[in-house]
Design an enzyme around this catalytic site. Structure first.
Site, short mmCIF file in Angstrom:
data_model
loop_
_atom_site.label_atom_id
_atom_site.label_comp_id
_atom_site.label_asym_id
_atom_site.label_seq_id
_atom_site.Cartn_x
_atom_site.Cartn_y
_atom_site.Cartn_z
N LYS A 77 -9.39 7.14 -13.85
CA LYS A 77 -7.95 6.87 -13.81
C LYS A 77 -7.54 6.30 -15.17
O LYS A 77 -8.27 5.47 -15.73
CB LYS A 77 -7.67 5.87 -12.69
CG LYS A 77 -6.20 5.54 -12.49
CD LYS A 77 -6.02 4.61 -11.28
CE LYS A 77 -4.55 4.35 -10.99
NZ LYS A 77 -4.36 3.50 -9.79
N SER A 152 -0.93 5.19 -6.43
CA SER A 152 -0.78 5.60 -7.80
C SER A 152 -1.94 6.44 -8.34
O SER A 152 -1.79 7.11 -9.35
CB SER A 152 -0.61 4.36 -8.70
OG SER A 152 -1.80 3.59 -8.68
N SER A 176 -3.41 2.27 -3.55
CA SER A 176 -3.46 3.36 -4.52
C SER A 176 -4.73 4.19 -4.55
O SER A 176 -4.76 5.23 -5.21
CB SER A 176 -3.21 2.82 -5.93
OG SER A 176 -1.84 2.69 -6.11
N1 GLN Z 1 2.41 1.85 -3.74
C1 GLN Z 1 2.07 0.50 -4.05
C2 GLN Z 1 2.96 0.00 -5.20
O1 GLN Z 1 3.77 0.73 -5.61
C3 GLN Z 1 0.63 0.36 -4.39
C4 GLN Z 1 0.27 0.76 -5.78
C5 GLN Z 1 -1.16 0.45 -6.11
O2 GLN Z 1 -1.99 0.21 -5.23
N2 GLN Z 1 -1.43 0.39 -7.40
O3 GLN Z 1 2.84 -1.08 -5.67
#
Ligand code: GLN
Length: 484
Positions: A77, A152, A176
């Site tokens: 990532k 994400s 994410s």
């Molecule tokens: N969807 C969640 C957010 O927008 C989680 C994102 C994540 O785990 N990095 O914060």
């Protein structure tokens, strides 16, 4: 070759059925053919990958392979710093940022002989649930190009689901790893907070962030955790708890394991999703587990609590991007204040700005007690509810997400709807618990995931359950047609 799991690839390399160079060439070709449609990669490093693979073959010829992962392609990532390789966090702010060091997780995998094919897309600074917030353009769901891959870590999930790489790293602050794994039909685990080093991972919300592996099955996750999890003195919240061999306990019988089903998680759940998750529960029951309906209080507090704490920490972490030391710098500025303001307004995207504003507001004098302090109390109450539940059961089973992947653009202008999709994942990060998402079936041709939640450091139990489930089902083996 790309239909093999990581463990199978490892065995075939050891048996000399093919070389690391041949394997790397095969995946390189797949990336070149398929990534233009998926847009999962931000940066490709296919040439250096070939050199890494050559070195791996030489080691193997001398009987000096580094690990079961030696010579096998993968990608990170683009939130994990990679020495001398651009690391963008999918932001204009870091579009040209070249780190001078590796994240510890990157180092750990490199030392195991991993062959890095590139850096994968994400929502900018890992803030989002759809990958539409990447500065480098939306990533597509390999099962249906009109749908989001989740976020994400959407680039990681899409690339593994389309078999462009056998595994990837992800990070999970509020879901994410698990949510994109569910949307793309792969398996992913968010380990206990502190089990993998956060050093060198671009910070979103430091008390919630954890990296983890994303692969096609639970057995591969166990193999990967063996190499990714480590105590790291460079991470002040790294756990000193000894890490077990996660592959040792995959085949334990499930007799006597108690699985809790929180009633509240099923109350307003879409009926097709509820049917699939209940079928998963039945499968576990047939493997020897006992199902128990449980209460889980404070569930309704999870989303507001998460979005206050995550945004508060983000507003502080992201204050370092000021146009002075590194990252995007606005030109033609007259004074320092203008440099800060313009660099930040031009360098950050809308969602990141929204989070910084929410966080700054929640931390500001006069609002701190009402928002941040309250959220901290709610966080403690959520953790206590889980602790209580784990007095009664060994693991909790839930859907990973309320629905399968939504359409591109569907929630882009409705942040609250986007936040609500994180219902089942955020409370796990607030509590520092481990949780795994594995494929659980399909709704209208789109995969859905089941989530197993465990007490702190119960990864071996979660992996054991998921592996046994995958020995008796084949959802995890299905691949989207254009990529099979
Ligand atoms: N969807 C969640 C957010 O927008 C989680 C994102 C994540 O785990 N990095 O914060």
């Amino acid at each position: 070759m790309h239909q093999y799991s990581l463990r199978q690839l490892s065995e075939k390399l050891a048996n000399k059925e093919f070389s690391a160079v041949e394997l790397t060439q095969h995946y390189s070709k797949r990336i070149q053919t398929h990534d233009p449609a998926l847009n999962a990669f931000i940066t490709q490093t296919l040439e250096t990958a070939l050199e890494t693979a050559q070195a791996s073959d030489q080691r193997r010829a001398q009987g000096k392979s580094l690990s079961a992962l030696d010579g096998i392609p993968m990608a990170h990532k683009d939130l994990l710093c990679t020495k001398n390789i651009r690391t963008t966090a999918a932001s204009k702010m870091l579009e040209h940022f070249i780190p001078s060091y590796n994240a510890t997780v990157v180092d750990n995998l490199a030392q195991a002989g991993a062959v890095m094919m590139g850096k994968l897309s994400l929502d900018e600074f890992a803030m989002g649930s759809s990958n539409e917030r990447s500065y480098f353009g939306a990533v597509k769901n390999p099962w249906h190009h009109n749908h989001v891959p989740g976020g994400s870590s959407g680039g990681s999930a899409a690339a593994v689901a389309a078999r462009l790489i056998p595994y990837a790293t992800g990070t999970d602050t509020g879901g994410s790893i698990r949510q994109p794994a569910a949307y793309c039909g792969i398996t992913g685990i968010k380990p206990t907070y502190g089990s993998l080093s956060r050093y060198g991972i671009i910070a979103y919300a430091s008390s919630l962030d954890q990296a983890g592996p994303m692969a096609v099955n639970a057995e591969d996750l166990a193999l990967l955790l063996n190499h990714m999890a480590s105590f790291d003195p460079k991470d002040s919240t790294s756990s000193e708890q000894p890490r077990p061999d996660f592959t040792q306990t995959l085949n334990q019988p499930l007799n006597g394991i108690k699985i809790g089903l929180p009633k509240i998680y099923f109350e307003q759940l879409n009926p097709q999703m509820a049917t699939l998750i209940h079928a998963v529960a039945k499968q576990y029951e047939s493997l020897g587990a006992t199902l128990v309906d449980i209460e889980l209080s404070h569930t309704e507090l999870a989303i507001p609590t998460y979005y206050i704490i995550a945004s508060a920490e983000a507003s502080s972490n992201l204050s370092r991007y000021d146009g002075v030391r590194y990252g995007y710098r606005a030109d033609n500025v007259d004074n320092l204040q203008e440099l800060y303001e313009r660099s930040r307004s031009e360098g950050f995207g809308d969602e990141v700005k929204r989070r910084i504003m929410i966080g700054t507001h929640a931390l500001s004098a006069g609002y701190y007690d009402a928002y941040y302090e309250q959220a901290r109390r709610a966080r403690r109450a959520i953790l206590n509810s889980f602790k209580q539940a784990f007095n009664e059961v060994d693991v909790i089973l839930s859907p990973t997400t309320p629905t399968p992947a939504f359409k591109l653009g569907e929630k882009l202008n409705d942040p609250v709807q986007m936040f609500l999709g994180d219902l089942y994942t955020v409370s796990i990060n607030l509590s520092g618990l481990p949780a795994l998402s594995h494929p659980a079936g399909f709704i209208d041709g789109l995969p859905v995931g089941a989530q197993l939640i465990g007490a702190h450091f119960s990864e071996p139990t979660l992996l054991n359950l998921a592996h046994q489930y995958q020995q008796h089902t084949d959802f995890h083996q299905q691949t989207p047609t254009p990529y099979s």
